[in-house]
Motif scaffolding. Structure first.
Motif, PDB file in Angstrom:
ATOM      1  N   ILE A 107     -12.003  10.765   4.447  1.00 34.69           N
ATOM      2  CA  ILE A 107     -11.606   9.643   3.589  1.00 34.69           C
ATOM      3  C   ILE A 107     -10.868   8.629   4.451  1.00 34.69           C
ATOM      4  CG2 ILE A 107     -10.098   8.975   1.664  1.00 34.69           C
ATOM      5  CD1 ILE A 107     -10.670  11.920   0.597  1.00 34.69           C
ATOM      6  N   GLU A 108     -11.294   7.395   4.392  1.00 31.87           N
ATOM      7  CA  GLU A 108     -10.651   6.353   5.209  1.00 31.87           C
ATOM      8  C   GLU A 108      -9.353   5.895   4.544  1.00 31.87           C
ATOM      9  OE1 GLU A 108     -11.727   2.343   7.696  1.00 31.87           O
ATOM     10  OE2 GLU A 108     -13.267   3.806   7.200  1.00 31.87           O
ATOM     11  N   GLN A 109      -8.296   5.765   5.362  1.00 34.74           N
ATOM     12  CA  GLN A 109      -7.003   5.321   4.839  1.00 34.74           C
ATOM     13  C   GLN A 109      -6.775   3.851   5.193  1.00 34.74           C
ATOM     14  OE1 GLN A 109      -3.850   8.110   6.080  1.00 34.74           O
ATOM     15  NE2 GLN A 109      -5.511   9.581   6.419  1.00 34.74           N
ATOM     16  N   LEU A 110      -6.553   3.055   4.166  1.00 35.34           N
ATOM     17  CA  LEU A 110      -6.281   1.627   4.357  1.00 35.34           C
ATOM     18  C   LEU A 110      -4.803   1.424   4.008  1.00 35.34           C
ATOM     19  CD1 LEU A 110      -9.430   0.365   2.401  1.00 35.34           C
ATOM     20  CD2 LEU A 110      -9.288   0.900   4.845  1.00 35.34           C
ATOM     21  N   LEU A 111      -3.961   1.242   5.028  1.00 38.09           N
ATOM     22  CA  LEU A 111      -2.526   1.179   4.802  1.00 38.09           C
ATOM     23  C   LEU A 111      -2.093  -0.251   4.538  1.00 38.09           C
ATOM     24  CD1 LEU A 111      -1.337   3.752   7.495  1.00 38.09           C
ATOM     25  CD2 LEU A 111      -1.792   4.130   5.075  1.00 38.09           C
ATOM     26  N   VAL A 146      -6.180   3.259  -0.576  1.00 40.06           N
ATOM     27  CA  VAL A 146      -5.227   2.219  -0.174  1.00 40.06           C
ATOM     28  C   VAL A 146      -3.824   2.725  -0.519  1.00 40.06           C
ATOM     29  CG1 VAL A 146      -4.536  -0.197  -0.469  1.00 40.06           C
ATOM     30  CG2 VAL A 146      -6.951   0.452  -0.762  1.00 40.06           C
ATOM     31  N   GLU A 147      -2.911   2.667   0.443  1.00 44.32           N
ATOM     32  CA  GLU A 147      -1.543   3.144   0.195  1.00 44.32           C
ATOM     33  C   GLU A 147      -0.531   2.225   0.861  1.00 44.32           C
ATOM     34  OE1 GLU A 147       1.485   4.333  -1.143  1.00 44.32           O
ATOM     35  OE2 GLU A 147      -0.065   5.719  -1.822  1.00 44.32           O
ATOM     36  N   ALA A 148       0.456   1.764   0.073  1.00 49.54           N
ATOM     37  CA  ALA A 148       1.490   0.862   0.582  1.00 49.54           C
ATOM     38  C   ALA A 148       2.697   1.625   1.138  1.00 49.54           C
ATOM     39  CB  ALA A 148       1.948  -0.089  -0.520  1.00 49.54           C
ATOM     40  N   GLY A 181     -15.735  -9.273  -8.272  1.00 44.95           N
ATOM     41  CA  GLY A 181     -16.900  -8.933  -7.437  1.00 44.95           C
ATOM     42  C   GLY A 181     -16.753  -7.591  -6.761  1.00 44.95           C
ATOM     43  N   LYS A 182     -15.997  -6.688  -7.398  1.00 43.89           N
ATOM     44  CA  LYS A 182     -15.804  -5.320  -6.883  1.00 43.89           C
ATOM     45  C   LYS A 182     -15.261  -5.323  -5.450  1.00 43.89           C
ATOM     46  CE  LYS A 182     -19.448  -3.404  -9.806  1.00 43.89           C
ATOM     47  NZ  LYS A 182     -20.678  -2.635  -9.833  1.00 43.89           N
ATOM     48  N   LYS A 183     -14.207  -6.081  -5.283  1.00 41.69           N
ATOM     49  CA  LYS A 183     -13.559  -6.174  -3.963  1.00 41.69           C
ATOM     50  C   LYS A 183     -12.080  -5.795  -4.061  1.00 41.69           C
ATOM     51  CE  LYS A 183     -16.476  -9.657  -1.718  1.00 41.69           C
ATOM     52  NZ  LYS A 183     -17.592  -9.653  -2.672  1.00 41.69           N
ATOM     53  N   VAL A 184     -11.551  -5.357  -2.928  1.00 40.19           N
ATOM     54  CA  VAL A 184     -10.132  -5.041  -2.810  1.00 40.19           C
ATOM     55  C   VAL A 184      -9.589  -5.729  -1.567  1.00 40.19           C
ATOM     56  CG1 VAL A 184      -8.442  -3.191  -2.394  1.00 40.19           C
ATOM     57  CG2 VAL A 184     -10.344  -2.781  -3.954  1.00 40.19           C
ATOM     58  N   GLU A 185      -8.465  -6.420  -1.739  1.00 43.79           N
ATOM     59  CA  GLU A 185      -7.809  -7.054  -0.588  1.00 43.79           C
ATOM     60  C   GLU A 185      -6.597  -6.215  -0.208  1.00 43.79           C
ATOM     61  OE1 GLU A 185      -6.777 -11.539  -0.296  1.00 43.79           O
ATOM     62  OE2 GLU A 185      -4.895 -10.502  -0.854  1.00 43.79           O
ATOM     63  N   VAL A 186      -6.500  -5.874   1.078  1.00 43.67           N
ATOM     64  CA  VAL A 186      -5.376  -5.070   1.557  1.00 43.67           C
ATOM     65  C   VAL A 186      -4.566  -5.886   2.554  1.00 43.67           C
ATOM     66  CG1 VAL A 186      -4.680  -2.933   2.705  1.00 43.67           C
ATOM     67  CG2 VAL A 186      -6.704  -2.941   1.231  1.00 43.67           C
ATOM     68  N   GLU A 187      -3.261  -6.028   2.251  1.00 43.70           N
ATOM     69  CA  GLU A 187      -2.358  -6.750   3.152  1.00 43.70           C
ATOM     70  C   GLU A 187      -1.500  -5.737   3.884  1.00 43.70           C
ATOM     71  OE1 GLU A 187       1.143 -10.173   3.035  1.00 43.70           O
ATOM     72  OE2 GLU A 187      -0.064  -9.831   1.246  1.00 43.70           O
ATOM     73  N   ASP A 188      -1.600  -5.696   5.229  1.00 43.30           N
ATOM     74  CA  ASP A 188      -0.827  -4.715   5.986  1.00 43.30           C
ATOM     75  C   ASP A 188       0.606  -5.197   6.198  1.00 43.30           C
ATOM     76  OD1 ASP A 188      -0.775  -6.464   8.159  1.00 43.30           O
ATOM     77  OD2 ASP A 188      -2.336  -5.401   9.282  1.00 43.30           O
ATOM     78  N   GLY A 206      -3.837   3.665  -4.378  1.00 45.10           N
ATOM     79  CA  GLY A 206      -2.746   4.590  -4.645  1.00 45.10           C
ATOM     80  C   GLY A 206      -3.133   6.010  -4.277  1.00 45.10           C
ATOM     81  N   THR A 207      -2.209   6.741  -3.632  1.00 39.84           N
ATOM     82  CA  THR A 207      -2.520   8.119  -3.213  1.00 39.84           C
ATOM     83  C   THR A 207      -1.538   9.125  -3.802  1.00 39.84           C
ATOM     84  OG1 THR A 207      -1.172   7.992  -1.206  1.00 39.84           O
ATOM     85  CG2 THR A 207      -3.496   7.323  -1.013  1.00 39.84           C
ATOM     86  N   GLY A 208      -1.112   8.885  -5.032  1.00 36.39           N
ATOM     87  CA  GLY A 208      -0.333   9.891  -5.748  1.00 36.39           C
ATOM     88  C   GLY A 208      -1.259  11.012  -6.191  1.00 36.39           C
ATOM     89  N   PRO A 209      -0.780  11.902  -7.067  1.00 40.73           N
ATOM     90  CA  PRO A 209      -1.600  13.043  -7.484  1.00 40.73           C
ATOM     91  C   PRO A 209      -2.833  12.644  -8.290  1.00 40.73           C
ATOM     92  CG  PRO A 209       0.438  12.954  -8.724  1.00 40.73           C
ATOM     93  CD  PRO A 209       0.552  11.926  -7.649  1.00 40.73           C
ATOM     94  N   GLY A 210      -2.888  11.396  -8.773  1.00 37.69           N
ATOM     95  CA  GLY A 210      -4.115  10.879  -9.383  1.00 37.69           C
ATOM     96  C   GLY A 210      -5.055  10.378  -8.299  1.00 37.69           C
ATOM     97  N   GLY A 211      -4.550   9.500  -7.462  1.00 35.48           N
ATOM     98  CA  GLY A 211      -5.373   8.830  -6.450  1.00 35.48           C
ATOM     99  C   GLY A 211      -5.944   9.741  -5.393  1.00 35.48           C
TER     100      GLY A 211
END
Length: 465
Positions: free
Chosen positions: A108-112, A34-36, A120-127, A12-17
């Motif tokens: 900062i890398e952007q994962l869209l 990560v931003e959808a 296991g400290k992983k994140v899955e990103v679906e484009d 999330g890339t709101g004012p918190g992220g």
């Protein structure tokens, strides 16, 4: 080739992220976000910023209509609704581009795509094409924000019953609208639409509008809104909305019985719910309680390596709170020793006209907490700057602990008070007493003098009343 391993990944890339991501990068960590949807989240794109642009347009139109009060003649001003909406969207787009620049500047890398946390400290990103990529990080921060709350009797269809997003991008201006809920979102939109000529009715379930504010603030806003021609129904509940005809028939239950209001549009402004679904919390075993992710004072969840900030955790759903939480969270991750956030010193601002700003205890809550009080109030009708500006509505009210002089709370309604509240937040942070505030010389003529005068009023030393 982009990396799949990071020190910190923020969902999330709101004012918190985005703020958490930038602070983490400043502290030397390798960061991805990560931003959808759009960078900047709801606040920049669909909340705080574009609504303020709409409010400014409405205020300018109001100024023009009252130009004669300032000795200026203006003929036949009219609203170009499409251009007003376009300006608001352009302002939001500019802010989002600003966040894009900050991401690049801070490497900062952007994962869209849609992000889900995994064990296991992983994140899955679906484009957007459905392709899934897995990333890992030592620290994963969930900052997925919130969305419009829906009531069973108010199902949002984005045609006749809308939430805040649609309310700021309408194709055409309605003639008559019903606003359900009188928190910040409700009263801000009510102001915008009433100012440009829409007939507006506010329906509030509780016994007064802006119910989280001090009671005197609620009464003042209600009086001023009624003067503007806004209908206000309190202790009222929308039980159904019939959208079958060309408009809406809104059934409102009050103490006196039922009433049906006909309108073109209903705005549901009954609050915000957290985005905690479909982001993998159950798979990881992260605890959620009453729709909020459970965290400690440094935003750690029950699972090591996973954190949560902003609207998904308990606390006020405010942009500046999310930003502060994000900074504290990453500073702790980086091995610093930040103080936990003082949730009793968070300013709240509502950008209706006149504006509302408050922090700390209301007078009623301070009494409930057992304090003996000194209360001082200074009306803007006694302020030279307010008179010169043609902005005499409202007041500053300060609530002090009589025993130690501690400033327990401040409540303001008036022109530009959202710019004045930060002084109070700093004063409370520094534990300044009422007497010290009275002796702090404020510039003249300013609206901010009302703060010094309200403090003086509490101690029987007020000069200009």
């Amino acid at each position: 080739m982009s990396s799949t391993k990071f020190d910190v990944i923020v969902l999330g890339t709101g004012p918190g992220g985005y703020v958490a991501a930038i602070r983490a990068s400043q502290l030397g960590l390798k960061v991805a976000v990560v931003e959808a949807e759009e960078l900047g989240g709801i606040c920049l794109n669909w909340g705080c910023i574009p609504t303020k642009a709409l409010i400014k347009s409405a205020q300018v139109f109001e100024y023009i209509n009252h130009a004669a009060d300032y000795g200026i003649s203006v003929d036949k001003a009219s609203v170009n609704f499409e251009d007003m909406i376009k300006r608001s969207r352009d302002v939001a787009a500019g802010m989002s581009k600003g966040v894009q620049f900050l991401m690049k500047k801070n490497k900062i890398e952007q994962l869209l795509g849609w992000g889900k946390v995994k064990p296991g400290k992983k994140v899955e990103v679906e484009d957007k094409d459905g392709k899934k990529t897995e990333y890992s990080a030592d620290h994963i921060i969930i900052a997925t924000g919130g969305r419009s709350k829906e009531l069973p009797a108010l199902k949002i269809d984005n045609k006749k019953i809308v939430g805040y997003r649609k309310a700021m991008t309408l194709d055409k201006m309605p003639k008559k609208m019903v606003v359900v809920g009188s928190g910040a979102i409700g009263v801000e939109f009510a102001y915008v639409y009433r100012s440009i000529g829409v007939e507006v009715t506010i329906v509030e379930f509780l016994d007064r509008i802006v119910p989280n504010e001090d009671e005197e603030v609620s009464k003042t806003l209600e009086k001023l809104y009624k003067k503007k021609g806004i209908e206000i129904m309190t202790s009222a509940e929308v039980t159904q909305v019939d959208t079958k005809g060309s408009g809406c028939k809104v059934t409102v239950k009050t103490k006196g019985g039922e009433e049906v209001i006909e309108c073109d549009l209903v705005l549901s402004a009954v609050g915000v719910v957290s985005n905690v679904e479909n982001c993998g919390l159950e798979d990881v075993g992260i605890l959620v309680d009453k729709g909020k992710i459970k965290v400690d004072e440094y935003y750690k969840t029950n699972m090591p390596g996973y954190y949560a900030i902003g609207d998904v955790v308990a606390g006020p759903a405010l942009a500046h709170v999310a930003s502060a939480e994000g900074i504290i969270c990453v500073e702790k991750i980086a091995g610093q020793h930040p103080d936990p956030l003082d949730y009793n010193n968070i300013p709240g601002c509502t950008y209706c006209i006149p504006e509302i700003a408050s922090v700390g205890y209301t007078e009623a809550k301070a009494k409930e907490a057992g304090y003996e009080l000194k209360v001082g109030k200074f009306p803007f009708s006694a302020s030279g700057k307010a008179s010169a500006a043609g902005a005499k509505d409202g007041f500053v009210k300060l609530v002090f602990d009589a025993k130690y002089g501690e400033l327990l709370g401040a409540h303001m309604i008036g022109s530009n008070v959202t710019e004045m509240i930060a002084e109070i937040v700093a004063i409370r942070k520094l534990e300044t007493t009422g007497h010290e505030l009275i002796k702090t010389v404020h510039p003249h003529p300013t609206m901010s003098e009302a703060i010094m005068e309200a403090a003086a009023a509490a101690y029987g030393e007020v000069i200009h009343l």
